[in-house]
Design a protein around this motif. Structure first.
Motif, PDB file in Angstrom:
ATOM      1  N   SER A  21       0.846  -1.183   0.000  1.00 15.87           N
ATOM      2  CA  SER A  21       0.000   0.000   0.000  1.00 15.87           C
ATOM      3  C   SER A  21       0.883   1.236   0.000  1.00 15.87           C
ATOM      4  CB  SER A  21      -0.936   0.011   1.215  1.00 15.87           C
ATOM      5  OG  SER A  21      -0.191   0.046   2.419  1.00 15.87           O
ATOM      6  N   VAL A  22       0.272   2.394  -0.134  1.00 13.89           N
ATOM      7  CA  VAL A  22       1.025   3.653  -0.147  1.00 13.89           C
ATOM      8  C   VAL A  22       0.338   4.653   0.769  1.00 13.89           C
ATOM      9  CG1 VAL A  22       2.043   3.377  -2.435  1.00 13.89           C
ATOM     10  CG2 VAL A  22      -0.213   4.420  -2.208  1.00 13.89           C
ATOM     11  N   GLU A  23       1.122   5.611   1.246  1.00 17.87           N
ATOM     12  CA  GLU A  23       0.627   6.686   2.090  1.00 17.87           C
ATOM     13  C   GLU A  23       1.294   7.993   1.692  1.00 17.87           C
ATOM     14  OE1 GLU A  23       0.147   4.084   6.223  1.00 17.87           O
ATOM     15  OE2 GLU A  23       1.611   5.725   6.089  1.00 17.87           O
ATOM     16  N   GLU A  24       0.544   9.074   1.806  1.00 20.57           N
ATOM     17  CA  GLU A  24       1.128  10.405   1.634  1.00 20.57           C
ATOM     18  C   GLU A  24       0.598  11.302   2.738  1.00 20.57           C
ATOM     19  OE1 GLU A  24       2.471  13.720  -1.473  1.00 20.57           O
ATOM     20  OE2 GLU A  24       0.888  12.380  -2.168  1.00 20.57           O
ATOM     21  N   THR A  25       1.501  12.111   3.324  1.00 22.00           N
ATOM     22  CA  THR A  25       1.108  13.042   4.378  1.00 22.00           C
ATOM     23  C   THR A  25       1.298  14.478   3.909  1.00 22.00           C
ATOM     24  OG1 THR A  25       3.322  12.853   5.342  1.00 22.00           O
ATOM     25  CG2 THR A  25       1.569  11.481   6.293  1.00 22.00           C
ATOM     26  N   GLY A  26       0.609  15.379   4.588  1.00 21.94           N
ATOM     27  CA  GLY A  26       0.683  16.799   4.267  1.00 21.94           C
ATOM     28  C   GLY A  26       1.539  17.559   5.255  1.00 21.94           C
ATOM     29  N   TRP A  27       1.282  18.849   5.360  1.00 24.96           N
ATOM     30  CA  TRP A  27       2.068  19.742   6.211  1.00 24.96           C
ATOM     31  C   TRP A  27       1.786  19.466   7.686  1.00 24.96           C
ATOM     32  CZ3 TRP A  27       5.813  22.703   4.217  1.00 24.96           C
ATOM     33  CH2 TRP A  27       5.765  22.988   2.848  1.00 24.96           C
ATOM     34  N   ALA A  28       2.794  19.675   8.518  1.00 28.19           N
ATOM     35  CA  ALA A  28       2.663  19.505   9.971  1.00 28.19           C
ATOM     36  C   ALA A  28       2.207  20.825  10.570  1.00 28.19           C
ATOM     37  CB  ALA A  28       3.995  19.070  10.581  1.00 28.19           C
ATOM     38  N   THR A  29       0.914  20.942  10.839  1.00 28.16           N
ATOM     39  CA  THR A  29       0.337  22.179  11.338  1.00 28.16           C
ATOM     40  C   THR A  29      -0.727  21.857  12.382  1.00 28.16           C
ATOM     41  OG1 THR A  29      -1.419  22.224   9.668  1.00 28.16           O
ATOM     42  CG2 THR A  29       0.660  23.289   9.089  1.00 28.16           C
ATOM     43  N   ALA A  30      -1.269  22.912  12.972  1.00 30.73           N
ATOM     44  CA  ALA A  30      -2.471  22.731  13.779  1.00 30.73           C
ATOM     45  C   ALA A  30      -3.621  22.360  12.852  1.00 30.73           C
ATOM     46  CB  ALA A  30      -2.782  24.021  14.537  1.00 30.73           C
ATOM     47  N   PRO A  31      -4.644  21.689  13.349  1.00 35.50           N
ATOM     48  CA  PRO A  31      -5.771  21.297  12.486  1.00 35.50           C
ATOM     49  C   PRO A  31      -6.372  22.497  11.767  1.00 35.50           C
ATOM     50  CG  PRO A  31      -5.919  20.201  14.613  1.00 35.50           C
ATOM     51  CD  PRO A  31      -4.797  21.183  14.734  1.00 35.50           C
ATOM     52  N   GLY A  32      -6.652  22.315  10.484  1.00 36.99           N
ATOM     53  CA  GLY A  32      -7.291  23.357   9.697  1.00 36.99           C
ATOM     54  C   GLY A  32      -6.361  24.358   9.060  1.00 36.99           C
ATOM     55  N   GLU A  33      -5.045  24.241   9.303  1.00 30.35           N
ATOM     56  CA  GLU A  33      -4.107  25.217   8.753  1.00 30.35           C
ATOM     57  C   GLU A  33      -3.449  24.734   7.471  1.00 30.35           C
ATOM     58  OE1 GLU A  33      -1.341  26.387  11.739  1.00 30.35           O
ATOM     59  OE2 GLU A  33      -2.857  27.384  12.985  1.00 30.35           O
ATOM     60  N   SER A  34      -3.800  23.551   7.003  1.00 31.38           N
ATOM     61  CA  SER A  34      -3.266  23.053   5.736  1.00 31.38           C
ATOM     62  C   SER A  34      -4.261  22.068   5.142  1.00 31.38           C
ATOM     63  CB  SER A  34      -1.900  22.398   5.933  1.00 31.38           C
ATOM     64  OG  SER A  34      -1.996  21.293   6.781  1.00 31.38           O
ATOM     65  N   VAL A  35      -4.044  21.773   3.869  1.00 31.05           N
ATOM     66  CA  VAL A  35      -4.971  20.919   3.120  1.00 31.05           C
ATOM     67  C   VAL A  35      -4.175  19.868   2.363  1.00 31.05           C
ATOM     68  CG1 VAL A  35      -6.660  20.866   1.247  1.00 31.05           C
ATOM     69  CG2 VAL A  35      -6.645  22.786   2.848  1.00 31.05           C
ATOM     70  N   LEU A  36      -4.697  18.653   2.315  1.00 26.29           N
ATOM     71  CA  LEU A  36      -4.175  17.607   1.441  1.00 26.29           C
ATOM     72  C   LEU A  36      -5.387  16.889   0.860  1.00 26.29           C
ATOM     73  CD1 LEU A  36      -1.696  16.102   0.325  1.00 26.29           C
ATOM     74  CD2 LEU A  36      -1.918  14.516   2.260  1.00 26.29           C
ATOM     75  N   ARG A  37      -5.684  17.127  -0.412  1.00 27.22           N
ATOM     76  CA  ARG A  37      -6.906  16.642  -1.050  1.00 27.22           C
ATOM     77  C   ARG A  37      -6.581  15.562  -2.069  1.00 27.22           C
ATOM     78  NH1 ARG A  37      -9.670  21.385  -3.628  1.00 27.22           N
ATOM     79  NH2 ARG A  37     -10.146  21.830  -1.434  1.00 27.22           N
ATOM     80  N   PRO A  38      -7.207  14.400  -1.985  1.00 27.69           N
ATOM     81  CA  PRO A  38      -6.951  13.346  -2.976  1.00 27.69           C
ATOM     82  C   PRO A  38      -7.588  13.694  -4.316  1.00 27.69           C
ATOM     83  CG  PRO A  38      -8.704  12.687  -1.482  1.00 27.69           C
ATOM     84  CD  PRO A  38      -8.186  13.996  -0.962  1.00 27.69           C
ATOM     85  N   LEU A  39      -6.848  13.443  -5.401  1.00 27.61           N
ATOM     86  CA  LEU A  39      -7.377  13.673  -6.754  1.00 27.61           C
ATOM     87  C   LEU A  39      -7.469  12.391  -7.565  1.00 27.61           C
ATOM     88  CD1 LEU A  39      -5.646  17.013  -7.888  1.00 27.61           C
ATOM     89  CD2 LEU A  39      -7.846  16.698  -6.731  1.00 27.61           C
ATOM     90  N   ALA A  40      -6.539  11.481  -7.379  1.00 27.69           N
ATOM     91  CA  ALA A  40      -6.588  10.232  -8.154  1.00 27.69           C
ATOM     92  C   ALA A  40      -5.770   9.168  -7.436  1.00 27.69           C
ATOM     93  CB  ALA A  40      -6.056  10.445  -9.562  1.00 27.69           C
ATOM     94  N   GLY A  41      -6.285   7.949  -7.417  1.00 29.86           N
ATOM     95  CA  GLY A  41      -5.555   6.806  -6.895  1.00 29.86           C
ATOM     96  C   GLY A  41      -5.762   6.528  -5.429  1.00 29.86           C
ATOM     97  N   TRP A  42      -6.114   7.536  -4.658  1.00 30.08           N
ATOM     98  CA  TRP A  42      -6.237   7.373  -3.213  1.00 30.08           C
ATOM     99  C   TRP A  42      -7.621   6.840  -2.840  1.00 30.08           C
ATOM    100  CZ3 TRP A  42      -1.683   7.580  -1.125  1.00 30.08           C
ATOM    101  CH2 TRP A  42      -0.709   8.421  -1.676  1.00 30.08           C
ATOM    102  N   THR A  43      -7.665   5.999  -1.806  1.00 30.09           N
ATOM    103  CA  THR A  43      -8.949   5.425  -1.369  1.00 30.09           C
ATOM    104  C   THR A  43      -9.265   5.737   0.084  1.00 30.09           C
ATOM    105  OG1 THR A  43      -7.813   3.348  -0.832  1.00 30.09           O
ATOM    106  CG2 THR A  43      -8.821   3.541  -3.024  1.00 30.09           C
ATOM    107  N   GLY A  44      -8.289   6.212   0.866  1.00 22.55           N
ATOM    108  CA  GLY A  44      -8.523   6.510   2.281  1.00 22.55           C
ATOM    109  C   GLY A  44      -7.972   7.865   2.663  1.00 22.55           C
TER     110      GLY A  44
END
Length: 611
Positions: free
Chosen positions: A512-535
């Motif tokens: 499987s694969v994983e990708e993480t976003g920026w290390a911030t307080a909740p709501g201060e960054s976004v990581l939105r799936p566009l293709a390939g991601w299921t979770g």
């Protein structure tokens, strides 16, 4: 530390003037000297020892603060109202009487890098300090003391440096010895060897590798440019490396956020405002494309950024960390005196009070003038700045910190090189916490890390840019690698949007694969799936970062078997655009609502974009 009042007429952004820099230098020196040995040979600052031991740490405290005193006194043409040079003269005498002896004053001998090499680093600061202050210090030492100091310094010429910027330490020692009439074949060899290596390490775009590998970070400015350019300036001769510094500063101005923060990227970040030393050096020597008001904005912005955020502790000392103390920022070789390599920023004081650096009105930093995208193909880096918040992001597709002789899995995760993105407002999460801005392949429960980075290219056009690389995932448990497993990655930036595309090849069944976003307080960054991601989920990093004590990260998950493409859109500090992605056989097409589109094709890689 007593500072003058702010001058917002001359310095509308920071309020700082040359007098502030002098006051900071004096304040740091006064605090550090409270911890001097009776003879003044060592400054045994409080704190946990480095891997080199407390005697080496005490020498480090002496040598690195001496550098600040030297810039401060040389910049005032020898005026020394606090008598700093008298103190350092006494320390030079006491430290070199019986070097190597285990007592309160004697300096440790200089050895080879793997054995007892740290004093070699400090020899460069001692030599540079002596060269800067020769008329007021060296020339007044007794001949016997001069001879003892030379004998100790020559240890740097006779031992093996680390295979990186360390070769500039014997270069600097040799330059000083030549400047006081003590040159010989040994000093010439040290200088020739360093310059030969430096030429081989130059990669273009104003960037040197820190050795034969692909480590590109703040060492480029505070070491690889500083020592040879300052050497030529002090010698009064031609500056063969000046054009490279000028080229470096053409992009390096974008490494500082609107709040003055340098990019939190690479090693030895506890040197803090030393990150701005190349800016000051360029202003002093004239090897800079930056206007004087911009240079001072960057310099004073970095200095004030740290002073306002607790870098100086209750004793008036620079702590080991970033804002305040922060253990994950610190390397094993760092001790209580290490942060005083920040003294290199005081090179700006070599510009006299009437210099345009100090008389020009401050101007905005590059990150404050416009949304900017800048690709640096030589180091494989992509810079992205947004004017409204002054945040600069660095997308890393070329700097890995892996030395040529190291196996990829030798050191595991390296938070300050291995992540895909860094910024002036976020730090990487610590080891053993979920990794931010990371793409991992998961095999039998083990997450991969990215070690050696292979650049595939970088470029920019009007308002957007891209960078790409590939890496071989390595694992900390089970087999170190999976045969044939490879990840190709492309980052495309536009405004505050970051398009992140990864193609996995050769994944084994059940992976499987994983990708993480920026290390911030909740709501201060976004990581939105566009293709390939299921979770999609939020995970926590309780150890936080150098900026905040606790953070959370967005994490995307998906399954992979063989070859697959995964696409996500990230944004730091706000919402990401409403992009739509479609995966085709050869790559990915992504479109934005305003009609802009990007087409990415793999094998061979091609990235095109436009309306």
């Amino acid at each position: 530390m007593k500072l003058p009042g702010d001058d917002h007429a001359l310095s509308p952004h920071t309020g700082y003037t040359r007098d502030h820099w002098i006051a900071v230098a004096d304040g740091l020196l006064a605090a550090a000297w409270r911890w001097a040995t009776p003879g003044g040979a060592r400054l045994d600052l409080p704190g946990p020892p480095s891997g080199s031991g407390v005697r080496s740490d005490g020498l480090e405290g002496f040598a690195r603060t001496f550098l600040a005193a030297a810039f401060r006194v040389a910049g005032e043409a020898g005026k020394d109202p606090h008598g700093w040079l008298e103190r350092y003269a006494g320390g030079l005498d006491a430290g070199t009487r019986t070097p190597g002896r285990d007592d309160a004053e004697s300096w440790p001998l200089i050895g080879d890098h793997p054995v007892a090499g740290q004093p070699m680093v400090e020899s460069a600061s001692v030599a540079l300090g002596l060269r800067l202050t020769r008329p007021w210090l060296w020339d007044h030492l007794a001949p016997a003391v001069q001879d003892r100091v030379e004998a100790w310094l020559r240890g740097a010429l006779r031992h093996v440096p680390a295979p990186n910027n360390w070769y500039l330490f014997p270069f600097t020692v040799a330059g000083f010895l030549a400047s006081v009439g003590r040159a010989d074949a040994e000093t010439a060899q040290a200088r020739d060897r360093a310059l030969e290596l430096l030429d081989g390490w130059y990669r273009g775009d104003g960037w040197y590798g820190d050795g034969d590998g692909r480590a590109f970070d703040h060492y480029n400015g505070w070491a690889l440019h500083l020592y040879p350019v300052l050497d030529a300036h002090l010698a009064g001769g031609p500056a063969p490396f000046g054009p490279r510094l000028r080229e470096h500063l053409a992009s390096f101005g974008l490494w500082f956020g609107g709040d003055g923060a340098p990019l939190h990227f690479g090693r030895s970040l506890t040197y803090r405002f030393a990150a701005a030393s190349a800016v000051g050096l360029g202003a002093v020597t004239g090897d800079t494309p930056l206007r004087p008001g911009v240079s001072r904005r960057l310099l004073s912005g970095a200095l004030r950024y740290f002073l306002d955020r607790g870098a100086v502790d209750e004793h008036g000392l620079l702590s080991l960390g970033w804002h305040g103390p922060h253990a994950p920022t610190v390397q094993h070789y760092s001790g209580p005196g290490s942060p005083y390599w920040a003294s290199k920023a005081f090179v700006c004081l070599l510009a006299p009070p009437e210099h345009p650096l100090w008389t020009s009105t401050e101007e905005p930093a590059p990150s404050e003038t416009a949304d900017t995208v800048l690709a640096l193909p030589a180091p494989g880096l992509l810079l992205q700045a947004t004017r409204d918040d002054g945040v600069v992001r660095l997308h890393n597709h070329g700097s890995d910190g892996v030395r040529p002789h190291e196996a990829e899995a030798a050191a595991g995760d390296h938070p300050h090189y291995g992540r895909f993105a860094y910024s002036t407002r976020t730090g990487p999460t610590a080891r053993d916490n979920p990794a931010d801005n990371h793409f991992a392949v998961v095999v039998s429960g083990a997450r991969s890390v990215r070690r050696r980075i292979h650049p595939l290219g970088a470029g920019q056009a009007d308002g957007w840019g891209w960078a790409a690389s590939w890496h071989r995932p390595v694992f900390g448990s089970g087999p170190a690698t999976v045969p044939g497993l490879r990840v190709e990655s492309v980052t495309v930036v536009r405004g505050r949007d970051e398009l992140r595309v990864h193609r996995v090849l050769g994944a084994p069944p059940g992976a499987s694969v994983e990708e993480t976003g920026w290390a911030t307080a909740p709501g201060e960054s976004v990581l939105r799936p566009l293709a390939g991601w299921t979770g999609r989920a939020e995970v926590r990093a309780p150890h936080g970062t150098a900026f905040v004590p606790w953070v959370s990260l967005s994490r995307l998950t998906g399954d992979v078997d063989g070859t697959a493409v995964f696409v996500a859109l990230a944004a730091l500090g706000g919402e990401a655009g409403d992009s739509v992605a479609s995966v085709v056989e050869e790559g990915v097409d992504v479109g934005w609502p305003d009609g802009f589109a990007v087409r990415i094709r793999f094998g061979p890689l091609r990235v095109d974009g436009g309306p």
